[in-house]
Scaffold this motif. Structure first.
Motif, short mmCIF file in Angstrom:
data_model
loop_
_atom_site.label_atom_id
_atom_site.label_comp_id
_atom_site.label_asym_id
_atom_site.label_seq_id
_atom_site.Cartn_x
_atom_site.Cartn_y
_atom_site.Cartn_z
N GLY A 122 0.76 -1.23 0.00
CA GLY A 122 0.00 0.00 0.00
C GLY A 122 0.79 1.28 0.00
O GLY A 122 0.20 2.37 0.03
N GLN A 123 2.13 1.20 -0.06
CA GLN A 123 2.91 2.43 -0.03
C GLN A 123 2.67 3.29 -1.27
O GLN A 123 2.68 4.52 -1.20
CB GLN A 123 4.40 2.11 0.11
N PHE A 124 2.40 2.66 -2.42
CA PHE A 124 2.13 3.42 -3.64
C PHE A 124 0.81 4.19 -3.50
O PHE A 124 0.70 5.33 -3.94
CB PHE A 124 2.05 2.49 -4.84
N ALA A 125 -0.19 3.54 -2.91
CA ALA A 125 -1.47 4.21 -2.70
C ALA A 125 -1.34 5.33 -1.68
O ALA A 125 -1.94 6.41 -1.83
CB ALA A 125 -2.52 3.19 -2.25
N ILE A 126 -0.53 5.10 -0.63
CA ILE A 126 -0.31 6.13 0.39
C ILE A 126 0.33 7.36 -0.25
O ILE A 126 -0.11 8.50 -0.05
CB ILE A 126 0.58 5.59 1.52
N GLY A 127 1.39 7.16 -1.02
CA GLY A 127 2.12 8.27 -1.61
C GLY A 127 1.37 9.01 -2.69
O GLY A 127 1.65 10.18 -2.95
N ALA A 128 0.40 8.33 -3.33
CA ALA A 128 -0.34 8.96 -4.42
C ALA A 128 -1.42 9.91 -3.93
O ALA A 128 -1.85 10.80 -4.67
CB ALA A 128 -0.97 7.90 -5.31
N GLY A 129 -1.86 9.75 -2.68
CA GLY A 129 -2.94 10.57 -2.16
C GLY A 129 -4.29 9.96 -2.48
O GLY A 129 -4.46 9.21 -3.44
N GLU A 130 -5.26 10.30 -1.65
CA GLU A 130 -6.60 9.73 -1.80
C GLU A 130 -7.20 10.08 -3.16
O GLU A 130 -7.17 11.21 -3.60
CB GLU A 130 -7.53 10.24 -0.69
N GLY A 131 -7.75 9.03 -3.82
CA GLY A 131 -8.43 9.23 -5.09
C GLY A 131 -7.54 9.25 -6.30
O GLY A 131 -8.04 9.30 -7.44
N ASN A 132 -6.21 9.21 -6.12
CA ASN A 132 -5.28 9.25 -7.24
C ASN A 132 -4.74 7.86 -7.56
O ASN A 132 -4.74 6.97 -6.70
CB ASN A 132 -4.10 10.19 -6.94
N ARG A 133 -4.29 7.68 -8.78
CA ARG A 133 -3.72 6.40 -9.19
C ARG A 133 -2.42 6.16 -8.42
O ARG A 133 -1.57 7.05 -8.32
CB ARG A 133 -3.43 6.41 -10.70
N PRO A 134 -2.24 4.98 -7.83
CA PRO A 134 -1.00 4.70 -7.08
C PRO A 134 0.24 4.88 -7.95
O PRO A 134 0.22 4.64 -9.16
CB PRO A 134 -1.17 3.23 -6.67
N HIS A 135 1.31 5.32 -7.32
CA HIS A 135 2.58 5.44 -8.04
C HIS A 135 3.72 5.30 -7.04
O HIS A 135 3.53 5.41 -5.83
CB HIS A 135 2.68 6.76 -8.80
N ALA A 136 4.92 5.09 -7.56
CA ALA A 136 6.10 4.87 -6.72
C ALA A 136 6.34 6.09 -5.83
O ALA A 136 6.11 7.23 -6.23
CB ALA A 136 7.33 4.61 -7.59
N THR A 137 6.80 5.81 -4.61
CA THR A 137 7.03 6.87 -3.64
C THR A 137 8.43 6.73 -3.06
O THR A 137 9.13 5.76 -3.33
CB THR A 137 5.96 6.83 -2.54
N PHE A 138 8.83 7.70 -2.25
CA PHE A 138 10.17 7.71 -1.67
C PHE A 138 10.33 6.57 -0.68
O PHE A 138 9.53 6.42 0.24
CB PHE A 138 10.40 9.06 -0.99
N GLY A 139 11.39 5.76 -0.85
CA GLY A 139 11.63 4.61 0.00
C GLY A 139 11.01 3.37 -0.59
O GLY A 139 9.86 3.38 -1.03
N ASN A 140 11.77 2.27 -0.62
CA ASN A 140 11.18 1.01 -1.09
C ASN A 140 11.77 -0.15 -0.32
O ASN A 140 12.65 0.00 0.52
CB ASN A 140 11.36 0.85 -2.61
#
Length: 770
Positions: free
Chosen positions: A562-580
């Motif tokens: 769920g880190q991609f969903a967290i970083g994308a913000g509510e309602g936005n398409r998930p995308h890669a975020t800082f830290g993996n």
């Protein structure tokens, strides 16, 4: 790994029952007494998330952790963070301006094995609780200071939080999103990475204290936590890039390397990530997609050194998305897994708590919290065959142990005082690690331990680590090691390996289950040569279980948990975020190895230590928990506009640039409102609108947004700083990418180093992080 599978399955059964009421009290006590840090005394003077996570990791593995709180409690008590991250600790509430209370804390510190603090550098020296004060009466104490930018340098006095440090370092401008401009990092990557570093530093110094009898001081900062997530960008001279970011058409998110790493939408609307990092996986994936005869074949033996053509890239760009939309998610997963291609669904945060592999591993624990009631949280994620972690109990109520601690002191015996010999030059001097691991995650753990003095011998196949063609990534995970090239399938290899591991303290690998047995480097084979070895296994999913045979490559698991969903913000398409998960698994792996080494130093017994990538990925979403069967979070979800968590903890647009405010106390949010909003408009707001948890898009935030654009950023920083509001300007360029390699302070502190590379010449890279 037959032996470890049997042992871990037995221990998992204990862990799953332990907090659910099925285990007898005596058995519960037995499990607690076996933990590697049992009897270690930890005085926790911290107030934020990093300190809470660090102390929690120590408490989960046996340490007696005493939280020193103000009479109002630590700030985390205002959130569910206290219930999640302060479990298994004790509490004493004090007023440090009261001489009697200060004396009580000093008395606890004088008997502590470990002291952790996160105050502004120099603040505790004013009241006699700094490292020198404690060491004067307790010369074997391990004292860890956690700060924003370190104990030295121009920014040492800056108050910093994960968001403000990310703003200053320019990390917020590195990640694209649903709008232009800087993006608030919804995933608290800096907090997690800094907690891992602090824990690694503490455990390494605890190990050295067991050997030479001396304590030590540790300096870890959020700046270090940021740098810990950058070693793949290892040198100053750019130009060889491991993955070209653009094709000639300029619109592809992947480059010419023969590596497919992309997110696709399936026919049922679900998202899937595919990664072809394994040998031959790209060609196998193309066959699965029906493009095997359309895309060019691999040239040479090293997949990532073979480049795609312009035609290949265009085919993938134009045809593959429609192909992926022809089947539902589950069908694609089964097809790809059957053909040995790494793939995972992109999930929502918290969903991984119910994943069959996570439940099988027993890393979700049930607690009966005095505030929230029955909850399920991420439990100890490092599996140890002889000294497993276990949660001692829920988080304490305020001052639950104050009276007893004042009258009786520590409940545990503490570490025995060792006779002092010649002090070790580095905490892990004398430790030899033999590494059979490839790619980034597991080798990164050993690189961190090498920086602390361990000798790491990397065993590579005759073709080398598959990541060698990606020089930034390879150097980031492997600098400082020694290397031997061995064909482990050769008949003479077994004797060579036996000779080598006889002198090894740790043997580590990240091969999929069954491979180590075939190569005769499994636990039983290694232990025959060195019975007390710490055998560290760092697989993708686990030594056994429903997903254990799957391949794992970053960032598949980051998307899965769920880190991609967290970083994308509510309602936005998930995308890669800082830290993996590559970084996180290396950071957790260093802690895991040290837990095994400390247990061996204390008992003479080696064991199997397992730290899968799945476990570290789940750990770094530990802010999510379950209550009444529903997923909840300690931290508010990042809003769809990608500006922050609350009205007082977010970024705002000013007249010329962006500003980041990080209010964590009621008086700070009140000062923010008074400074920015005119008095007449402020009076119209209800008291509930000016709370520390005021919503990111509520009435207060709307007024702040309106008025912030009336002044320049530097004007607001001056006014807000004077009012006591933590604030930072948001850098519009990445300081880490453009300036860190040449920063005099980083070079002076060793956080950045310069070396003569045998292939690439003079180069600078991320150095010591602890």
């Amino acid at each position: 790994m037959t032996q470890s599978t049997i042992e871990f399955s037995d221990l998992d059964g204990i862990d799953q029952q332990q907090h659910g009421g099925a285990m007898e009290a005596a058995e519960h006590d037995r499990a607690l007494s076996r933990r590697p840090l049992t009897g270690v005394r930890v005085l926790d003077l911290t107030r934020g998330m990093v300190g809470a996570l660090t102390a929690m990791l120590l408490a989960d593995y046996g340490a007696e952790v005493v939280m020193v709180e103000s009479t109002c409690g630590v700030p985390l008590r205002a959130t569910a963070g206290h219930s999640v991250w302060n479990r298994g600790k004790r509490s004493i509430a004090v007023d440090l301006s009261d001489p009697a209370d200060l004396a009580a804390v000093f008395e606890l510190a004088s008997g502590a094995d470990i002291v952790i603090e996160d105050h502004r550098p120099g603040a505790l020296a004013k009241i006699g609780l700094c490292s020198a004060d404690i060491a004067a009466v307790n010369d074997d104490v391990v004292y860890c200071s956690i700060s924003a930018y370190g104990q030295t340098g121009d920014r040492r006095d800056r108050v910093g939080f994960d968001a403000s440090v990310a703003a200053h370092l320019g990390i917020m401008v590195e990640w694209g999103g649903a709008r232009e401009g800087p993006i608030f990092l919804g995933h608290p990557a800096l907090d997690y990475s800094t907690a891992f570093l602090a824990t690694t530093g503490i455990l390494s110094c605890l190990r050295s204290r067991l050997v030479d009898g001396y304590g030590d001081t540790i300096d870890v900062s959020l700046l270090d936590g940021a740098l810990a997530l950058y070693p793949m960008n290892w040198w100053t001279e750019q130009g060889s890039g491991s993955i070209d970011v653009k094709s000639p058409t300029g619109d592809l998110r992947f480059g010419y390397k023969r590596l497919l790493l992309r997110m696709f939408e399936c026919s049922d609307g679900q998202l899937i990530q595919v990664h072809t990092g394994a040998a031959g996986a790209f060609d196998r994936a193309m066959n699965v997609f029906g493009l095997g005869d359309v895309v060019s074949k691999m040239e040479g033996n090293v997949q990532m050194s073979s480049l795609l053509t312009d035609h290949d890239l265009k085919v993938i760009q134009d045809r593959l998305p429609d192909i992926m939309r022809s089947r539902p998610l589950q069908e694609w997963l089964e097809l790809l897994w059957e053909n040995q291609v790494a793939a995972l669904p992109v999930g929502n945060p918290g969903e991984a708590l119910d994943d069959p592999q996570v439940r099988y591993a027993g890393i979700v624990a049930a607690l009966d919290d005095p505030v929230l009631g029955p909850i399920e949280v991420v439990g100890p994620t490092v599996l140890l065959s002889e000294s497993p972690g276990a949660i001692a109990g829920p988080a304490p109520v305020l001052d639950a142990d104050g009276e007893r601690l004042r009258s009786d002191g520590w409940a545990s015996a503490g570490l025995p005082v060792a006779s002092k010999g010649e002090p070790l030059a580095m905490p892990l001097d004398g430790v030899r690690i033999v590494e059979f691991a490839t790619f980034f995650a597991a080798p990164y753990a050993d690189r961190l331990l090498s920086d602390l003095g361990a000798e790491v011998i990397k065993i590579e196949g005759v073709d080398g680590d598959p990541m060698r063609p990606l020089p930034e990534m390879f150097e980031g995970a492997n600098r400082g090691k020694r290397s031997i090239s061995v064909d482990l399938k050769h008949p003479a290899a077994a004797e060579l390996v036996r000779d080598l591991v006889r002198s090894a303290d740790v043997v580590q690998h990240n091969l999929r289950p069954g491979v180590a047995e075939r190569l005769r480097i499994d636990d039983a084979s290694i232990r025959a040569a060195r019975p007390d070895v710490v055998y560290q296994y760092s697989p993708g999913y686990g030594s056994s279980g429903p997903k254990s045979t799957l391949q794992s490559f970053a960032p598949l698991l980051s998307g899965f948990v769920g880190q991609f969903a967290i970083g994308a913000g509510e309602g936005n398409r998930p995308h890669a975020t800082f830290g993996n998960e590559d970084y996180y698994n290396g950071l957790l792996g260093s802690c895991a190895c040290l837990l095994g080494l400390i247990h061996r130093e204390r008992t003479g017994v080696g064991q199997v230590v397992e730290s899968p990538q799945l476990h570290s990925s789940v750990f770094t979403t530990s802010e999510y928990f379950k209550r009444d069967g529903t997923i909840a979070s300690v931290i508010p979800r990042l809003n769809g506009d990608l500006t922050g968590w609350t009205a007082g903890y977010r970024i705002y647009q000013c007249l010329d640039a962006w500003i980041c405010v990080t209010c964590v106390l009621p008086e700070q949010i009140e000062a923010l409102a008074r400074t920015i909003v005119p008095a007449g408009q402020l009076q119209a707001l209800a008291d509930a609108d000016i709370r520390i948890d005021a919503p990111v898009a509520g009435p207060l935030a709307a007024l702040l947004e309106y008025h912030f654009v009336e002044r320049m950023t530097e004007e607001w920083i001056e006014l807000l700083t004077a009012a006591g509001v933590p604030v930072e300007g948001v850098q519009e360029v990445s300081w880490l990418a453009n300036h860190s390699f040449h920063d005099p302070e980083l070079l002076a502190s060793g956080r950045m180093i310069e070396v003569d590379h045998p292939v690439h010449g003079r180069a600078r890279m991320v150095g010591d992080l602890i």
